[in-house]
Design an enzyme around this catalytic site. Structure first.
Site, PDB file in Angstrom:
ATOM      1  N   ARG A   1      -4.241  -3.137   4.400  1.00 39.82           N
ATOM      2  CA  ARG A   1      -4.357  -4.590   4.433  1.00 39.82           C
ATOM      3  C   ARG A   1      -2.983  -5.219   4.636  1.00 39.82           C
ATOM      4  O   ARG A   1      -1.968  -4.718   4.127  1.00 39.82           O
ATOM      5  CB  ARG A   1      -4.946  -5.112   3.120  1.00 39.82           C
ATOM      6  CG  ARG A   1      -6.449  -4.994   3.001  1.00 39.82           C
ATOM      7  CD  ARG A   1      -7.176  -5.938   3.956  1.00 39.82           C
ATOM      8  NE  ARG A   1      -8.619  -5.903   3.783  1.00 39.82           N
ATOM      9  CZ  ARG A   1      -9.454  -5.153   4.505  1.00 39.82           C
ATOM     10  NH1 ARG A   1      -8.994  -4.357   5.441  1.00 39.82           N
ATOM     11  NH2 ARG A   1     -10.759  -5.209   4.299  1.00 39.82           N
TER      12      ARG A   1
ATOM     13  N   HIS B   1      -6.595  -5.260  13.994  1.00 43.27           N
ATOM     14  CA  HIS B   1      -7.477  -4.945  12.851  1.00 43.27           C
ATOM     15  C   HIS B   1      -8.774  -4.273  13.326  1.00 43.27           C
ATOM     16  O   HIS B   1      -9.877  -4.721  13.019  1.00 43.27           O
ATOM     17  CB  HIS B   1      -7.789  -6.209  12.029  1.00 43.27           C
ATOM     18  CG  HIS B   1      -8.388  -5.874  10.674  1.00 43.27           C
ATOM     19  ND1 HIS B   1      -8.162  -6.617   9.540  1.00 43.27           N
ATOM     20  CD2 HIS B   1      -9.199  -4.857  10.276  1.00 43.27           C
ATOM     21  CE1 HIS B   1      -8.815  -6.090   8.516  1.00 43.27           C
ATOM     22  NE2 HIS B   1      -9.455  -5.013   8.948  1.00 43.27           N
TER      23      HIS B   1
HETATM   24  P1  NDP Z   1     -11.020   3.621  -1.907  1.00 43.02           P
HETATM   25  O1  NDP Z   1     -11.378   2.610  -2.924  1.00 43.02           O
HETATM   26  O2  NDP Z   1     -11.940   4.776  -1.691  1.00 43.02           O
HETATM   27  O3  NDP Z   1      -9.564   4.225  -2.198  1.00 43.02           O
HETATM   28  C1  NDP Z   1      -8.515   3.449  -2.632  1.00 43.02           C
HETATM   29  C2  NDP Z   1      -7.352   4.350  -2.990  1.00 43.02           C
HETATM   30  O4  NDP Z   1      -6.217   3.534  -3.319  1.00 43.02           O
HETATM   31  C3  NDP Z   1      -7.632   5.233  -4.208  1.00 43.02           C
HETATM   32  O5  NDP Z   1      -7.057   6.499  -4.007  1.00 43.02           O
HETATM   33  C4  NDP Z   1      -6.891   4.498  -5.334  1.00 43.02           C
HETATM   34  O6  NDP Z   1      -6.434   5.336  -6.385  1.00 43.02           O
HETATM   35  C5  NDP Z   1      -5.711   3.955  -4.578  1.00 43.02           C
HETATM   36  N1  NDP Z   1      -5.106   2.818  -5.285  1.00 43.02           N
HETATM   37  C6  NDP Z   1      -5.634   1.602  -5.517  1.00 43.02           C
HETATM   38  N2  NDP Z   1      -4.774   0.826  -6.212  1.00 43.02           N
HETATM   39  C7  NDP Z   1      -3.674   1.585  -6.408  1.00 43.02           C
HETATM   40  C8  NDP Z   1      -2.433   1.353  -7.056  1.00 43.02           C
HETATM   41  N3  NDP Z   1      -2.152   0.181  -7.641  1.00 43.02           N
HETATM   42  N4  NDP Z   1      -1.532   2.350  -7.084  1.00 43.02           N
HETATM   43  C9  NDP Z   1      -1.809   3.547  -6.503  1.00 43.02           C
HETATM   44  N5  NDP Z   1      -2.968   3.826  -5.869  1.00 43.02           N
HETATM   45  C10 NDP Z   1      -3.888   2.852  -5.818  1.00 43.02           C
HETATM   46  O7  NDP Z   1     -10.825   2.812  -0.535  1.00 43.02           O
HETATM   47  P2  NDP Z   1     -11.019   3.323   0.958  1.00 43.02           P
HETATM   48  O8  NDP Z   1     -10.247   4.573   1.138  1.00 43.02           O
HETATM   49  O9  NDP Z   1     -12.450   3.327   1.332  1.00 43.02           O
HETATM   50  O10 NDP Z   1     -10.351   2.110   1.780  1.00 43.02           O
HETATM   51  C11 NDP Z   1      -9.001   1.746   1.573  1.00 43.02           C
HETATM   52  C12 NDP Z   1      -8.708   0.396   2.219  1.00 43.02           C
HETATM   53  O11 NDP Z   1      -8.677   0.511   3.643  1.00 43.02           O
HETATM   54  C13 NDP Z   1      -9.766  -0.695   2.003  1.00 43.02           C
HETATM   55  O12 NDP Z   1      -9.641  -1.290   0.728  1.00 43.02           O
HETATM   56  C14 NDP Z   1      -9.471  -1.671   3.118  1.00 43.02           C
HETATM   57  O13 NDP Z   1      -8.550  -2.630   2.676  1.00 43.02           O
HETATM   58  C15 NDP Z   1      -8.823  -0.807   4.198  1.00 43.02           C
HETATM   59  N6  NDP Z   1      -9.655  -0.712   5.398  1.00 43.02           N
HETATM   60  C16 NDP Z   1      -9.103  -1.067   6.608  1.00 43.02           C
HETATM   61  C17 NDP Z   1      -9.826  -0.988   7.767  1.00 43.02           C
HETATM   62  C18 NDP Z   1      -9.230  -1.317   9.077  1.00 43.02           C
HETATM   63  O14 NDP Z   1      -9.942  -1.346  10.091  1.00 43.02           O
HETATM   64  N7  NDP Z   1      -7.927  -1.542   9.153  1.00 43.02           N
HETATM   65  C19 NDP Z   1     -11.234  -0.533   7.760  1.00 43.02           C
HETATM   66  C20 NDP Z   1     -11.699  -0.164   6.456  1.00 43.02           C
HETATM   67  C21 NDP Z   1     -10.943  -0.260   5.328  1.00 43.02           C
HETATM   68  P3  NDP Z   1      -7.460   6.207  -7.292  1.00 43.02           P
HETATM   69  O15 NDP Z   1      -7.949   7.311  -6.394  1.00 43.02           O
HETATM   70  O16 NDP Z   1      -6.615   6.715  -8.369  1.00 43.02           O
HETATM   71  O17 NDP Z   1      -8.556   5.259  -7.697  1.00 43.02           O
HETATM   72  C1  OXD Z   2     -13.146  -3.263   6.247  1.00 44.89           C
HETATM   73  C2  OXD Z   2     -12.282  -3.654   7.353  1.00 44.89           C
HETATM   74  O1  OXD Z   2     -12.780  -3.528   5.113  1.00 44.89           O
HETATM   75  O2  OXD Z   2     -12.773  -3.751   8.469  1.00 44.89           O
HETATM   76  O3  OXD Z   2     -14.209  -2.680   6.499  1.00 44.89           O
HETATM   77  O4  OXD Z   2     -11.088  -3.885   7.177  1.00 44.89           O
END
Ligand code: NDP
Ligand code: OXD
Length: 314
Positions: free
Chosen positions: A229, A277
């Site tokens: 993000r 994006h």
């Molecule tokens: P998940 O919720 O499965 O994973 C999030 C990860 O981030 C987990 O490993 C979590 O740790 C870690 N995390 C969260 N907060 C912290 C912190 N403060 N410090 C350290 N680690 C942290 O999310 P996804 O993998 O499904 O997706 C990740 C992000 O990708 C989405 O939230 C979205 O913003 C972005 N995205 C972007 C897209 C694009 O097209 N550019 C498309 C889809 C998603 P833990 O494992 O310990 O819980």
């Molecule tokens: C999502 C994205 O969150 O597109 O799915 O970023």
């Protein structure tokens, strides 16, 4: 009984038709039209207007139409009901393609060869590091991070991850929490951000982080790939670090303001690759099918899959 579509920026009518196909027993209503607020049991949202989900007395669950949920928490009056997000194998595979593509462009020095071709220059200096010589560090080891890490490791990259909690995956160096961040950064040549946008991750991609990245890598100065993000990046710091060589290149799919304003220096900076994006587009039919399955689970008294935890913010 109805499902409320609450979205901005997407084509409402095509979503309404899809939802109606997947949920024929539900009435599908939408913000901006007259509907009975007492009949709404479910809401499907993408960047809904603040406060628009309040005053729905029968609301049971809110479904994010994306994998990210920062748009939900932007609404300070978000109703206190169950929240769930998108997890979809197709979206996950696309994100891994994006991460692998940009790591391979860096590894194989494709930008150099593109430049040489434009200049009709044949220089073959044979300086091609192996994937095992390049250390990729992934911030965020959730659904997307895990898949990308597996695919990078299959290609031979030396992969580490950083998350809140440690991950036990064979071949993956796992770091966690504040104490793990420094050591993780110190062994990273290509930094990949797949963290969700939360108060804890706001602006985390900043100079303080970039100066801790490895300076002895086979690719030269470190590189950044942000497909998480825009709220996680300090954009002035990224530009300044590219200008002074702290970073060699930044591949950015997400921005603090989207669409990226025409005046942004990111468009023209030679060290920046911009994508709009779309690192991982979602398949709308797959999302509607997922939400239909989720509603079926609720009707059968089962817990939602892929729940969002309010206290963590993701
Ligand atoms: P998940 O919720 O499965 O994973 C999030 C990860 O981030 C987990 O490993 C979590 O740790 C870690 N995390 C969260 N907060 C912290 C912190 N403060 N410090 C350290 N680690 C942290 O999310 P996804 O993998 O499904 O997706 C990740 C992000 O990708 C989405 O939230 C979205 O913003 C972005 N995205 C972007 C897209 C694009 O097209 N550019 C498309 C889809 C998603 P833990 O494992 O310990 O819980
Ligand atoms: C999502 C994205 O969150 O597109 O799915 O970023």
């Amino acid at each position: 009984m109805s499902l409320l579509i609450a979205m901005t920026g997407w084509d409402l009518e095509s979503w309404r038709q899809r939802f109606q196909r997947h949920l024929p027993a539900l009435e599908i209503v939408a913000l901006g039209e007259a509907f009975d607020r007492r009949s709404v049991r479910f809401a499907a949202t993408w960047k809904h207007p603040e406060g628009s989900l309040a005053g729905l007395p029968q609301l049971e669950a809110i479904f994010s139409l994306g994998a990210g949920v920062d748009h939900l928490f932007a609404d300070r009056s978000l109703p206190d009901v169950a929240l769930a997000r998108v997890v979809d194998p197709d979206l996950t595979a696309r994100m891994s393609e994006y991460v692998v593509l940009h790591c391979l462009i860096a590894l194989r020095q494709q930008r150099l060869y593109d430049r040489q071709q434009r200049e009709a220059t044949w220089i073959d200096d044979r300086n091609q590091p192996a994937a095992r010589d390049v250390r990729v560090g992934i911030l965020g080891m959730g659904v997307l991070g895990l898949d990308a890490a597996g695919k990078l490791m299959a290609l031979g990259f030396d992969v580490a991850c950083w998350s809140r909690t440690r991950r036990d995956v064979q071949g993956l160096a796992s770091f966690a929490g504040a104490e793990g961040l420094g050591p993780f950064l110190g062994r990273t040549d290509i930094l990949v951000n797949l963290l969700p946008a939360t108060p804890d991750t706001a602006g985390i991609l900043n100079r303080g982080m970039f100066t801790q990245l490895a300076r002895d890598g086979r690719l030269g100065a470190p590189m950044l790939i942000n497909a998480g993000r825009g709220a996680s990046q300090d954009e002035d710091d990224i530009l300044a670090c590219l200008d002074d060589g702290t970073l060699q290149h930044a591949t950015l799919d997400v921005f603090r303001t989207e669409p990226l304003p025409a005046a942004s220096r990111f468009w023209s900076h030679p060290g920046v690759t911009v994508t709009p994006h779309n690192a991982a587009m979602s398949d709308p039919d797959a999302i509607c099918a997922l939400i239909a399955r989720q509603i079926d689970r609720l009707e059968r008294g089962l817990p939602l899959e892929y729940p969002v935890e309010r206290t963590r913010g993701y």
